[in-house]
Design an enzyme around this catalytic site. Structure first.
Site, mmCIF file in Angstrom:
data_model
loop_
_atom_site.group_PDB
_atom_site.id
_atom_site.type_symbol
_atom_site.label_atom_id
_atom_site.label_comp_id
_atom_site.label_asym_id
_atom_site.label_seq_id
_atom_site.Cartn_x
_atom_site.Cartn_y
_atom_site.Cartn_z
ATOM 1 N N GLU A 78 0.833 -1.203 0.000
ATOM 2 C CA GLU A 78 0.000 0.000 0.000
ATOM 3 C C GLU A 78 0.868 1.254 0.000
ATOM 4 O O GLU A 78 1.884 1.320 0.700
ATOM 5 C CB GLU A 78 -0.898 -0.030 1.242
ATOM 6 N N GLU A 82 -3.245 10.812 2.385
ATOM 7 C CA GLU A 82 -4.511 11.006 3.094
ATOM 8 C C GLU A 82 -4.566 12.409 3.692
ATOM 9 O O GLU A 82 -3.612 12.873 4.314
ATOM 10 C CB GLU A 82 -4.714 9.935 4.162
#
Length: 310
Positions: A78, A82
Site C-alpha cells: 500500500e 490522506e
C-alpha cells in the site's frame, strides 16, 4: 501505457464506483460523506506494476473526514496520500507492505497548504528503487528501497480514491477517531472531496500480472506478453520545482495511523473500501474483461474497435 482521465467529462468504465454514489459536474467527480457508513470511492479495474499516479483534486473539509488516494495490491502492499478535513495545510504520506501493522511509524505529515480551497495535483512516483510523493511540483518525501527495512511495496497495485469518515465513533476504533481528529458531526455536512482528473502511467508492459511465487518481491512478478519495469522510460517525467521538509517526521506509534480498519474491507490506514473484483473477492481481483482494452482517456473498448471515445 498512460491514461489521462478528465472527470469533468463524466465517468469512465475503467474506474468502478462503490461505497456510495459519486456525482459528476463541470468540476469533476465529487465524493460526499453525509451520514454514517458512507464512503464513496472509485477503484481502477486495472493494475500497475511500478508507475506514476497523478490526481488533481480538492480535499474534503470537516473534523473526522478523510480524503484518500491509495495504491493497493492484492497482498496488501500500500502507498497512500490522506488528507484530514480538520487541517487544510498538510497531507499524510504513508506506506505498508503485506498488511503488516506491527508498528505505525511510517507516516509523515507533509505541507499541502489550502488543500480544501484549490485544485492541487498530487503525485505518487513508484519505481523499484524508491517512492516519491509530490504536492504540486514540490517533492515532499522520498523513500528509498533500503530505507523501508524490508517493507517496500512491490506488487501490482490498483488505484483507489474517495472520502470516508474516520471520525465516526460508532464504526471506528478510538485510535482511528483520534487520528482522524474527530468525532465527525454529520449535521455540518455534507463533506465533499472533488477530483478533476487522474493521469496513470504503468512503468511495466504486458497484458496481465501474476505472482511467480510467495516471496512477495517484485522480481517474482510475471508479466504476460511484456516485462516488469519494461516501460521504465516513462519514469522521471516530473518537473521538480522545490523540495519540502515534512511537517512531522513520523506519527506516534501509540496512535494507529487510521487504525487497522474493519476486517477485510479496509486498507491499513482504515479506509473502508468495498470489494471491486469481478469475482466478489476482497478488494482486488479487478480485471479488464477478456477481449476489451483501455483507451488513453480511460474508456473500455472492444479489441479491434475504434480508439475514438464518444
Amino acid at each position: 501505457m498512460t491514461i489521462n482521465v478528465d472527470f469533468r467529462r463524466g465517468s469512465v468504465d475503467s474506474f468502478i464506483a462503490s461505497g456510495g454514489t459519486p456525482s459528476y459536474s463541470s468540476d469533476g467527480v465529487t465524493f460526499s460523506v453525509s451520514r454514517p457508513g458512507e464512503a464513496p470511492q472509485l477503484s481502477s479495474l486495472f493494475y500497475i506494476m511500478f508507475g506514476r499516479v497523478e490526481v488533481t483534486m480538492k480535499a474534503a473539509p470537516g473534523a473526522g473526514i478523510v480524503s484518500s488516494l491509495v495504491l493497493l495490491s492484492d497482498t496488501l502492499d500500500e502507498i497512500d496520500f490522506e488528507w484530514l478535513g480538520a487541517d487544510d495545510s498538510e497531507v499524510q504520506t504513508n506506506y505498508f507492505s503485506k498488511g503488516q501493522t506491527t508498528t505505525y511509524n511510517r507516516g509523515q505529515f507533509n505541507p499541502a497548504p489550502n488543500n480544501q480551497g484549490e485544485f492541487i495535483t498530487y503525485t505518487i512516483d513508484w519505481t523499484p528503487q524508491r517512492i516519491q510523493w509530490y504536492v504540486g511540483r514540490t517533492l515532499v518525501r522520498t523513500l528509498g528501497y533500503d530505507e523501508a527495512e524490508g517493507q517496500f511495496p512491490q506488487t501490482p497495485m490498483q488505484v483507489k480514491f474517495g472520502a470516508w469518515s474516520g471520525g465516526d465513533s460508532a464504526t471506528n476504533p478510538p485510535g482511528t477517531v483520534e487520528w482522524a481528529r474527530g468525532p465527525t458531526d454529520y449535521s455540518r455536512g455534507p463533506f465533499s472531496m472533488v477530483v478533476r482528473g487522474a493521469v496513470v502511467t504503468d512503468y511495466s508492459t504486458g497484458k496481465s500480472y501474476t505472482y511467480g511465487d510467495n516471496s512477495g518481491t517484485w522480481q517474482s512478478i510475471r508479466s504476460e506478453g511484456g516485462k516488469v519495469y519494461g516501460n521504465s522510460g516513462g519514469a522521471g517525467g516530473i518537473t521538480v520545482t522545490a523540495s519540502a521538509a515534512p511537517v512531522a517526521t513520523d506519527v506516534s506509534p501509540t496512535v494507529p495511523v487510521g487504525g487497522i480498519g474493519q476486517g477485510d474491507t479496509a486498507t491499513q490506514t482504515g479506509w473502508p473500501w468495498e470489494p471491486t473484483g469481478t469475482d466478489g473477492g476482497r478488494g482486488g481481483q479487478g480485471a479488464i474483461p477478456e477481449g476489451w482494452r483501455i483507451t488513453p482517456d480511460g474508456k473500455l473498448r472492444p479489441v479491434g474497435g475504434s480508439t475514438v471515445s464518444e
